[in-house]
Scaffold this motif. Structure first.
Motif, PDB file in Angstrom:
ATOM      1  N   ASP A 100       0.513 -12.500   4.487  1.00 53.59           N
ATOM      2  CA  ASP A 100       1.809 -11.960   3.057  1.00 53.59           C
ATOM      3  C   ASP A 100       0.562 -10.804   2.335  1.00 53.59           C
ATOM      4  O   ASP A 100      -0.181 -11.676   2.338  1.00 53.59           O
ATOM      5  N   PHE A 101       1.658 -10.047   1.553  1.00 51.12           N
ATOM      6  CA  PHE A 101       0.559  -9.574   0.974  1.00 51.12           C
ATOM      7  C   PHE A 101       1.803  -9.293  -0.152  1.00 51.12           C
ATOM      8  O   PHE A 101       3.251  -8.700  -0.290  1.00 51.12           O
ATOM      9  N   THR A 102       0.915  -9.283  -1.847  1.00 50.47           N
ATOM     10  CA  THR A 102       2.088  -8.652  -2.582  1.00 50.47           C
ATOM     11  C   THR A 102       1.564  -7.326  -3.236  1.00 50.47           C
ATOM     12  O   THR A 102       2.628  -6.228  -3.305  1.00 50.47           O
ATOM     13  N   SER A 103       0.789  -6.839  -2.142  1.00 48.21           N
ATOM     14  CA  SER A 103       0.176  -5.695  -2.870  1.00 48.21           C
ATOM     15  C   SER A 103      -0.557  -5.441  -2.188  1.00 48.21           C
ATOM     16  O   SER A 103      -2.011  -6.272  -1.665  1.00 48.21           O
ATOM     17  N   MET A 104      -0.943  -4.269  -2.059  1.00 55.54           N
ATOM     18  CA  MET A 104      -2.181  -4.078  -0.987  1.00 55.54           C
ATOM     19  C   MET A 104      -2.902  -2.714  -0.987  1.00 55.54           C
ATOM     20  O   MET A 104      -2.450  -1.450  -1.947  1.00 55.54           O
ATOM     21  N   SER A 105      -4.265  -2.278  -0.633  1.00 56.90           N
ATOM     22  CA  SER A 105      -4.716  -0.651  -1.062  1.00 56.90           C
ATOM     23  C   SER A 105      -4.324   0.433  -0.022  1.00 56.90           C
ATOM     24  O   SER A 105      -4.003  -0.580   0.902  1.00 56.90           O
ATOM     25  N   GLU A 106      -4.910   1.403   0.256  1.00 57.39           N
ATOM     26  CA  GLU A 106      -4.028   2.608   1.038  1.00 57.39           C
ATOM     27  C   GLU A 106      -5.360   2.066   2.282  1.00 57.39           C
ATOM     28  O   GLU A 106      -4.086   2.734   3.041  1.00 57.39           O
ATOM     29  N   HIS A 107      -6.184   1.936   2.111  1.00 59.09           N
ATOM     30  CA  HIS A 107      -7.299   1.730   3.626  1.00 59.09           C
ATOM     31  C   HIS A 107      -6.710  -0.085   3.861  1.00 59.09           C
ATOM     32  O   HIS A 107      -7.566  -0.264   4.978  1.00 59.09           O
ATOM     33  N   ALA A 108      -5.653  -1.039   3.268  1.00 61.15           N
ATOM     34  CA  ALA A 108      -6.278  -2.004   3.626  1.00 61.15           C
ATOM     35  C   ALA A 108      -6.371  -2.182   5.549  1.00 61.15           C
ATOM     36  O   ALA A 108      -7.087  -3.500   5.341  1.00 61.15           O
ATOM     37  N   LEU A 109      -4.995  -1.854   5.327  1.00 62.72           N
ATOM     38  CA  LEU A 109      -4.592  -2.054   6.684  1.00 62.72           C
ATOM     39  C   LEU A 109      -5.663  -1.469   8.338  1.00 62.72           C
ATOM     40  O   LEU A 109      -5.614  -2.535   9.192  1.00 62.72           O
ATOM     41  N   LEU A 123       5.116  -7.965   3.726  1.00 63.13           N
ATOM     42  CA  LEU A 123       5.171  -7.047   1.691  1.00 63.13           C
ATOM     43  C   LEU A 123       5.889  -7.237   1.215  1.00 63.13           C
ATOM     44  O   LEU A 123       6.973  -6.595   1.623  1.00 63.13           O
ATOM     45  N   TYR A 124       5.711  -7.739   0.393  1.00 61.01           N
ATOM     46  CA  TYR A 124       6.914  -8.184  -0.469  1.00 61.01           C
ATOM     47  C   TYR A 124       6.898  -7.337  -1.768  1.00 61.01           C
ATOM     48  O   TYR A 124       6.040  -6.096  -2.208  1.00 61.01           O
ATOM     49  N   GLU A 125       8.384  -6.752  -2.380  1.00 62.05           N
ATOM     50  CA  GLU A 125       8.220  -5.450  -3.345  1.00 62.05           C
ATOM     51  C   GLU A 125       7.528  -3.813  -2.495  1.00 62.05           C
ATOM     52  O   GLU A 125       6.415  -3.984  -3.294  1.00 62.05           O
ATOM     53  N   ALA A 126       8.311  -3.184  -1.392  1.00 63.36           N
ATOM     54  CA  ALA A 126       7.739  -2.469  -1.240  1.00 63.36           C
ATOM     55  C   ALA A 126       7.986  -0.869  -1.971  1.00 63.36           C
ATOM     56  O   ALA A 126       8.344  -0.066  -1.370  1.00 63.36           O
ATOM     57  N   SER A 127       7.326  -1.245  -3.318  1.00 67.28           N
ATOM     58  CA  SER A 127       7.786   0.108  -4.334  1.00 67.28           C
ATOM     59  C   SER A 127       6.629   1.163  -4.041  1.00 67.28           C
ATOM     60  O   SER A 127       6.915   1.877  -4.641  1.00 67.28           O
ATOM     61  N   GLY A 128       5.325   1.124  -3.267  1.00 68.75           N
ATOM     62  CA  GLY A 128       4.809   1.527  -3.169  1.00 68.75           C
ATOM     63  C   GLY A 128       4.711   2.307  -1.173  1.00 68.75           C
ATOM     64  O   GLY A 128       4.165   3.292  -1.364  1.00 68.75           O
ATOM     65  N   LEU A 129       5.893   1.467  -0.619  1.00 67.41           N
ATOM     66  CA  LEU A 129       6.024   2.455   0.676  1.00 67.41           C
ATOM     67  C   LEU A 129       6.378   2.929   1.028  1.00 67.41           C
ATOM     68  O   LEU A 129       6.638   3.849   1.903  1.00 67.41           O
ATOM     69  N   GLY A 130       7.999   3.232  -0.109  1.00 67.23           N
ATOM     70  CA  GLY A 130       9.279   4.182   1.037  1.00 67.23           C
ATOM     71  C   GLY A 130       8.735   5.365  -0.098  1.00 67.23           C
ATOM     72  O   GLY A 130       9.855   6.295   1.283  1.00 67.23           O
ATOM     73  N   GLN A 131       8.511   6.128  -0.684  1.00 68.53           N
ATOM     74  CA  GLN A 131       8.458   7.241  -0.939  1.00 68.53           C
ATOM     75  C   GLN A 131       7.386   7.484  -0.841  1.00 68.53           C
ATOM     76  O   GLN A 131       6.037   7.440  -1.450  1.00 68.53           O
ATOM     77  N   ASP A 132       6.448   8.651  -0.043  1.00 71.71           N
ATOM     78  CA  ASP A 132       5.309   9.610   0.280  1.00 71.71           C
ATOM     79  C   ASP A 132       4.359   9.882  -0.814  1.00 71.71           C
ATOM     80  O   ASP A 132       4.894  11.007  -1.108  1.00 71.71           O
TER      81      ASP A 132
END
Length: 233
Positions: A100-109, A123-132
């Motif tokens: 589980d993550f609250t946030s992660m960097s762009e290369h974390a995975l 991933l909590y609060e996917a504010s950076g995930l949905g829009q490219d």
């Protein structure tokens, strides 16, 4: 000989752990209708009015053992109980089943060394995930979509070595599932089509029930914390 002995000891330890887990979980394994028992457990943990969504999340998390896990996005207004519902369900899942993550960097995975095969990313609060968006959000969104669609990531980068710049291939094996939460009505279209959307309840009666449950807990009327050990086993 040492390697053989070590392998035998590992196999013995795994068998002992499996036998112990089987003994602990046996009453649940013999239960003829397990899902209502889960709902009772979550209510004892303080989850109110979200039985259906909690069951969907539990079944999705159980699908980590399959070749194609079921991905879920939990949608609702801010402070609507999205994260609490996810957290309540995760309490019944072994830690080996998710990250589980609250946030992660762009290369974390890509660079994270923890195994992702047959696990869920939460991933909590996917504010950076949905829009490219530009930069990190685009790379993170791409990495997650690749995991969801291809079941793996194959990424090549360049590293500085004693022999100069050298390519390095990084392989991250799945299958890997995703559970995320958002206040948005829709994610990026390529994510939305790969995920099951569930909506938290946001009604006056739900708010009243939550406040009553909080009041009972504050006044010492809540039930004692349930034993999660059999569920984890």
């Amino acid at each position: 000989a040492r390697a053989s002995r070590w392998s035998a000891l590992q196999a013995q330890r795994r068998q002992e752990q499996a036998n112990s887990a089987l003994e602990t979980a046996l009453p649940l394994l013999l239960c003829e209708d397990l899902l209502p028992e889960l709902c009772k457990l979550w209510r004892a943990l303080g989850l109110v009015g979200e039985d259906r969504n909690a069951l969907l999340l539990y079944l999705a998390l159980t699908s980590r053992l399959l070749d194609k896990p079921i991905n879920v996005v939990v949608k609702g207004p801010s402070s609507g109980g999205k994260s609490y519902t996810v957290e309540s369900v995760l309490k019944t899942i072994p830690e080996s089943g998710y990250l589980d993550f609250t946030s992660m960097s762009e290369h974390a995975l890509i660079y994270d060394t923890r195994p992702l095969s047959h696990r869920f990313i939460v991933l909590y609060e996917a504010s950076g995930l949905g829009q490219d968006k530009q930069g990190g959000a685009a790379m993170l969104a791409y990495s997650i979509r690749t995991f969801l669609s291809e079941g793996r990531i194959s990424y090549t980068t360049v590293e500085k070595t004693d022999e100069g710049l050298q390519p390095r291939a990084i392989e991250r094996e799945g299958p890997t599932g995703l559970i995320t939460t958002t206040t948005w009505s829709n994610l990026h279209a390529e994510n939305e089509t790969r995920m099951l959307s569930v909506l938290v309840r946001d009604t006056p009666s739900q708010t009243r029930d939550v406040l009553n449950a909080l009041a009972s807990k504050f006044n010492g009327q809540a039930t004692s914390a349930p034993d999660l050990t059999p569920w984890l086993a």
